[in-house]
Each structure stands twice: as C-alpha cells, then as structure tokens.
Design a protein around this motif. Structure first.
Motif, PDB file in Angstrom:
ATOM      1  N   ASN A 121      -4.215   6.764   2.121  1.00  9.60           N
ATOM      2  CA  ASN A 121      -3.729   5.395   2.249  1.00  9.60           C
ATOM      3  C   ASN A 121      -4.455   4.563   1.203  1.00  9.60           C
ATOM      4  OD1 ASN A 121      -3.075   2.762   2.945  1.00  9.60           O
ATOM      5  ND2 ASN A 121      -3.469   3.026   5.138  1.00  9.60           N
ATOM      6  N   PHE A 142      -0.851  12.187   8.100  1.00 11.07           N
ATOM      7  CA  PHE A 142      -1.277  11.325   6.999  1.00 11.07           C
ATOM      8  C   PHE A 142      -2.486  11.956   6.290  1.00 11.07           C
ATOM      9  CE2 PHE A 142       0.930   8.722  10.001  1.00 11.07           C
ATOM     10  CZ  PHE A 142       1.501   7.680   9.302  1.00 11.07           C
ATOM     11  N   ARG A 168       0.843  -1.190   0.000  1.00 13.80           N
ATOM     12  CA  ARG A 168       0.000   0.000   0.000  1.00 13.80           C
ATOM     13  C   ARG A 168       0.880   1.243   0.000  1.00 13.80           C
ATOM     14  NH1 ARG A 168      -3.332  -1.678   4.793  1.00 13.80           N
ATOM     15  NH2 ARG A 168      -2.623  -3.637   3.893  1.00 13.80           N
ATOM     16  N   ALA A 186      -5.093   6.117   8.552  1.00 13.10           N
ATOM     17  CA  ALA A 186      -3.649   6.087   8.756  1.00 13.10           C
ATOM     18  C   ALA A 186      -3.296   4.841   9.545  1.00 13.10           C
ATOM     19  CB  ALA A 186      -3.200   7.340   9.495  1.00 13.10           C
ATOM     20  N   GLN A 232       1.060   5.175   1.458  1.00 12.70           N
ATOM     21  CA  GLN A 232       0.496   6.187   2.346  1.00 12.70           C
ATOM     22  C   GLN A 232       1.167   7.532   2.051  1.00 12.70           C
ATOM     23  OE1 GLN A 232      -0.950   4.964   6.356  1.00 12.70           O
ATOM     24  NE2 GLN A 232       0.763   3.487   6.266  1.00 12.70           N
TER      25      GLN A 232
END
Length: 651
Positions: free
Chosen positions: A484, A481, A431, A490, A433
C-alpha cells in the motif's frame, strides 16, 4: 454462420453436386443453421459427371421445389425476388440454350469474363482468387454487364496455397502478405477503371482450408509439427486478436462496398461498422473498444466533430482533419444507466457507427453486504466488519508493517460471482494497493481468481476500483494485500461482490428433425445417414445417452461431452426386420434444456425377390429330344430346353 454474419456477408454460395448427392443431403441443415443467424443461401452448381444444360435446368427446378420455401433461401430483392445459381465450369458445355426455360424466374451466372460465352445466362462471375490480383477481363465484363442489364459478380480471396492438398504440385501460390493481398483484390473489385462497382462481390472462400483461401478464424496456437499457419501479423494483429482478422477486414470492405454501391458515405469508412458490447452491469464502465476511421478518398476530409449518443463515451484521437489514405482511432466505452438493451451512435464526420449493449442489474445487488467477514489482523478500532457495513466512511485496517494481510467474506452459499467493487473513504488521498483475489466453495481450498496486481484508488473516481472476475460459482472471496503506497497496512472501507444475471449453459440442436431412408430389402442394411448435433450454448454439454429404436441403429461419435459451439455427427442406419412401413426414433439425451432431443426415423421394408416360375408348368411349340421345356424351370442352370432345329420361330 455466426462468423459469416460477423464478416458482413449476407449470403453464402453453397457448393452442390447434384440431386441426392452428399451435399444435397446436407443442404437442409445448412439452410436451418443459416436461418438462425439471418444468413441467406444461394447455390454453386458443381460439374458432376454427366452434367448437361438440360440436367442443370432440372437441377434448378429441383432446388427451387425442394428448398425454395425455406426462409434462408436467397432470392434477390433487387431482381424481382429471383433465386440465384452460380454455374461452375460453365465453359465445359457449349450450348446453354436450355437455360431459356428457367432464366425468366431465376438468375443463372456463367463462370467467365468472356462476354461471348454468356448467351442464355443472366450474367457472369469469377472464382479465381489468384487472378483477382490482376483482374483480367474485369473491365470489359463489368462494362458489358452494366450496358446489357446483366449481373457482374467478381470473386476475390485473401491468398491461395494448396501444396498440402496436392503434394509436389506446381500451381502458383498467392501470399497473404499480412492482409495486403486481400486489400489489393478488394480495391480491384471496386476500382472504377476495372468495370466499376459490381452487382455483387463474392469471397473465395470462407472455409476452403485445403486451398488456403479461408477467412474463417484460424487458431493462433495450432499444434506444432504440422506446418499449420496462423493469421498472426494480419493487419497488425497478433495472438488471439489475429484469429478473426480476416472476418473483421471483410466487414470493413463489405461496408465500403455497400457505400460505393449505394453512393453514400463519402470518402470516410469506419472499421468496424458497428460495435456490440454485450452485457455490462448497470453504472459500470466497460473496457474501451477501438473504431478505426479511414479516409479512402483522394483528398483530406474535415471532421466536423466526434460525438456519441446513448450510454456510450468516446476518446477522440482523430482531430479535426484526416488526410487522404490516413487512419485514426476513436475509443468507445459503454456505461449502461439502466437494465435492458441500450443503443447509441458514434458519429465521426460523415460516417456513423452503430453502438449497442445490454445493461444488467447485478443479481441480488451487493452479495457481501452484512455477511460474515474475517481478517488475518485488524488495527484497533478498524475491524473487518467495517468492510461490509455499507458505509464508505468506515474502514478496515490491518496490523501495520505486517504484509501480507487477507480479508475474507463468506457469502453464505455458493453463488455465481463476476465482479468486485473495492472502496476507500472518498475524501482520502490517492494510493495504490497491491492485492490478489482468491475464491473457494468450501472455505478450505482456495484458488487464484485474479493474480496479484496494483490498483489505483483515486479521489477523482471516489476512491473506487472495479475488478472483473471470470464468472463462476463461489462462496468465499478472499483479498490478499501485499503493498500500500499510502499507508503501511491493508485498508478497505467496502468490499462489494456482485453476481451475473446468467450462468453459462449448454443448448443442443439436432438436425435434421426427421430422416427417411426409403425402401430397403428385409434383413439388408443401407448407407448411413448423418444427424448433426450442435451445442449453440455457452457451456459444454454432457451427452448422457444416444439411442435408436425400431429397425434403426446409430453410431455415436459425440462421446460424452460436447464443447460450446462444437458439433458432432451421429450416423444412423436402417435394416428392416419385416415388410411395410417401419418407424423409430433417434434420441440424444443431455443436460441441455429440452433433453432428450429426438429425430423421427422412417423407412419401408420390402420382401426380397423370389423366382415365381420355379417348378411351374411350362410348354413349348417344339422340343429337341433330350432337352424338354421343363428344364427351364427346374432350378438347374446346366440343363436346358432346345427347340427343333431349323424350325424358327419357336416359343
């Protein structure tokens, strides 16, 4: 001197305008600075007023006596450790027979390619960078030197323009052509058809800015409105990367010259010849550094393999063969496995590149481990504390669908920080972020340390991301953050914070360490002597005071701060208040280690001359009436003594 060392040059040829000249007074400082970087100093004897062959001999003896024992004084190991002197405009003097007194123990070069003009010299050199594009007379000079055991030292330059120094002049200029001119003159210097590989090659010049022939780094963002040029575009480099383009190209050519001179290295050359990665935390990988491989030969070269040793890795973009004249790139990275100096070698076919770096252990390990941590929100069962518990399997998760979200750790005190390591559970899917890094010393005022960017967490690299920070003192680290791709919140299993092993600090040197002013008449001052203050450290130095004691005074041009790598000058004068030996001290106080730095000052006061005959008894053999002998000691220039007429001699 550090830049000169970076260029691959081992010797500077220092312009010198005679005994006790301004340049002579600076020479010891130049030698001291050269010594610090392993650079040697030879001598470029300039044509000062009244120079003769005999005075040149005296100059050579003077230089040897005054500076010959200095570690940076160049003596050619390949020529029986002889000192080296370049005589500029040597053709202005017809008879150099006097040189026979010194050439047995010194190398003295004439500035010419005319072999009929070098009797009594040890060889020849050139100076004209413009002429280097056509190399007039080089073939004959090189062949003659080789046949007669003489030195042949052509000079070359990257370009030439002196219109700013001499407005309206008609001197030809030599365009740099983004480095093509520099490559052309280097090829001329090493061309077998132009005299073969010379004894030495010199570059005209390192820093003669008013003639536009410099290889010294040029600022990529000079002030506007003055017509300053940059190196932008040289060898395909732009911006800050172009500032050192000519240093790096000089290093390439000096390596090639050495290979041809010694007959090693074949047709392949590497640019640069060595790569220093500096400090890198143990078990972290540096950014890649490119090494350009070039085939300077006339046929394709088989590359038997690209390998590295030590704590280094490479990505080979060269394949298995390199065509004549072609280039390719190998990218090298550094990942130290232990603290301390780490070395290795990159091998590409027949060439090798030295690799070096220093592994450093992060000070105090993970500074965030177990420290207080807060978050703008937490999903039930996944609290902020999970991000500093040392367990990569537990994690913090913010409230879902509620970006932005922040996580803040309190390190307990302001400490030097230079790197973050962010982790997610190793088994999670990939992933990305998006987050920014902020820092604070008081917990209330935050500034951006790293702007918002997307970071890829990949199970192939254990879902670990490293973010370098500008080294600075911080107590609070905050991650904010904003996105995502793997979950609408986050997420972080570990926030690790590391500090560097060193903090940037100033380091002052003062040169010379002592100044002698000689004799001065009491109450009368003389010319100023310069003392150079240099900050060799990595942070600005605060100058807290500059003072002079005794019969000495100083003019401070250093101000109250001196940037890292910068120099300034303190001018010292001497006005004796009494006769005899006078001493004092120049003191430079700062926040640098070793403060205050001092310079010993000395001089001699002498009594002003007085007329010892004033009013003393005086006699004469004869006197003309009305003009007695006493008139000569009465202090009145209008009265006078006259002897009897027509009666010489008289006294």
């Amino acid at each position: 001197m550090s830049w000169i060392r970076q260029s691959g040059a081992g010797v500077i040829v220092y312009s010198w305008w005679g005994q006790n000249s301004y340049e002579d007074q600076l020479a010891m400082g130049v030698l001291n600075a050269a010594q610090q970087q392993g650079i040697k100093v030879a001598w470029h004897l300039e044509p000062y007023a009244g120079r003769t062959a005999a005075s040149t001999v005296a100059d050579i003896n003077y230089i040897n006596t005054r500076y010959g024992s200095h570690p940076a004084f160049f003596k050619s190991a390949e020529h029986n450790n002889k000192a080296v002197f370049y005589v500029f405009e040597s053709l202005n003097i017809a008879d150099w027979t006097a040189l026979d007194q010194v050439t047995a123990s010194n190398i003295v070069l004439a500035q010419t390619t005319d072999t009929s003009k070098i009797a009594h010299f040890s060889g020849m050199f050139t100076y004209d960078a413009i002429a280097a594009t056509t190399a007039p007379g080089w073939e004959n000079a090189g062949e003659y030197a080789k046949a007669n055991g003489l030195i042949w030292a052509p000079s070359l330059g990257p370009g030439y323009i002196d219109d700013r120094a001499v407005p309206g002049n008609t001197t030809p200029t030599l365009a740099r052509n983004n480095g093509a001119t520099y490559d052309q003159v280097w090829n001329n210097a090493l061309d077998p058809t132009k005299g073969g590989v010379p004894t030495w090659v010199s570059v005209t010049s390192f820093n003669e800015w008013h003639e536009g022939s410099t290889i010294e780094p040029a600022d990529s963002t000079p002030p506007s409105g003055f017509g300053y040029e940059t190196y932008d575009g040289a060898y395909g480099k732009t911006g800050a990367a172009a500032e050192t383009a000519y240093l790096e190209r000089t290093a390439f050519w000096t390596a090639e010259f050495e290979r041809r001179r010694t007959g090693t290295g074949g047709g392949l050359v590497a640019d640069p010849a060595s790569v220093a990665f500096g400090n890198q935390d143990v078990n972290t990988t540096s950014a890649a550094r490119p090494v350009t491989i070039r085939n300077t030969g006339t046929s394709a070269v088989s590359l038997s393999g690209v390998t590295v040793t030590g704590d280094f890795a490479q990505t080979n973009n060269c394949g298995t063969s390199l065509a004549a004249g072609a280039t390719c790139t190998v990218n090298v990275t550094f990942r130290p496995t232990a603290a301390g100096n780490r070395t290795g070698v990159l091998t590409v076919g027949s060439v090798t590149v030295g690799l070096s770096g220093t592994g450093t252990t992060p000070s105090g390990g993970n500074l965030a481990a177990g420290k207080p941590v807060t978050a703008t929100s937490s999903q039930g069962g996944f609290p902020a504390g999970n991000a500093v518990d040392g367990n990569a399997g537990s994690y913090w998760e913010s409230a879902n669908n509620a970006f932005p979200q922040s996580l803040t750790v309190d390190l307990g005190a302001s400490v030097n920080t230079n790197r973050l390591v962010l982790k997610l559970p190793p088994a999670w899917g990939a992933r990305t972020q998006t987050l920014s890094v902020l820092g604070s010393t008081d917990g209330s005022s935050y500034s951006t340390v790293v702007a918002s960017a997307a970071y890829n967490f990949n199970p192939a690299t254990a879902n670990t991301v490293t973010i370098p920070l500008t080294s600075a003192s911080r107590r609070y680290i905050r991650l904010t953050f904003t996105a995502n791709t793997g979950w609408p919140a986050a997420q972080l299993s570990e926030l690790e914070v590391y500090g560097g092993t060193t903090t940037p600090a100033p380091a002052l040197t003062v040169s010379p360490s002592s100044v002698s002013f000689g004799s001065r008449t009491v109450g009368t001052g003389g010319p100023a002597s310069p003392v150079t203050v240099t900050n060799t450290g990595t942070a600005a130095a605060s100058i807290t005071g500059i003072t002079a004691t005794g019969d000495f005074a100083q003019t401070n041009t250093c101000g109250t701060s001196l940037a890292a790598g910068a120099s300034c000058t303190v001018n010292v004068t001497f006005t004796p208040t009494a006769a005899g030996s006078r001493t004092g001290t120049l003191s430079v106080a700062s926040n640098a280690p070793g403060s205050p730095h001092t310079v010993a000052l000395s001089g001699t006061g002498t009594t002003a001359n007085t007329n010892l005959a004033a009013g003393k008894p005086v006699t004469a053999t004869t006197t003309q009436g009305g003009f007695p002998a006493g008139n000569t000691v009465d202090g009145n220039a209008s009265s006078y003594w006259e002897s009897a007429n027509n009666a010489f001699p008289s006294h």
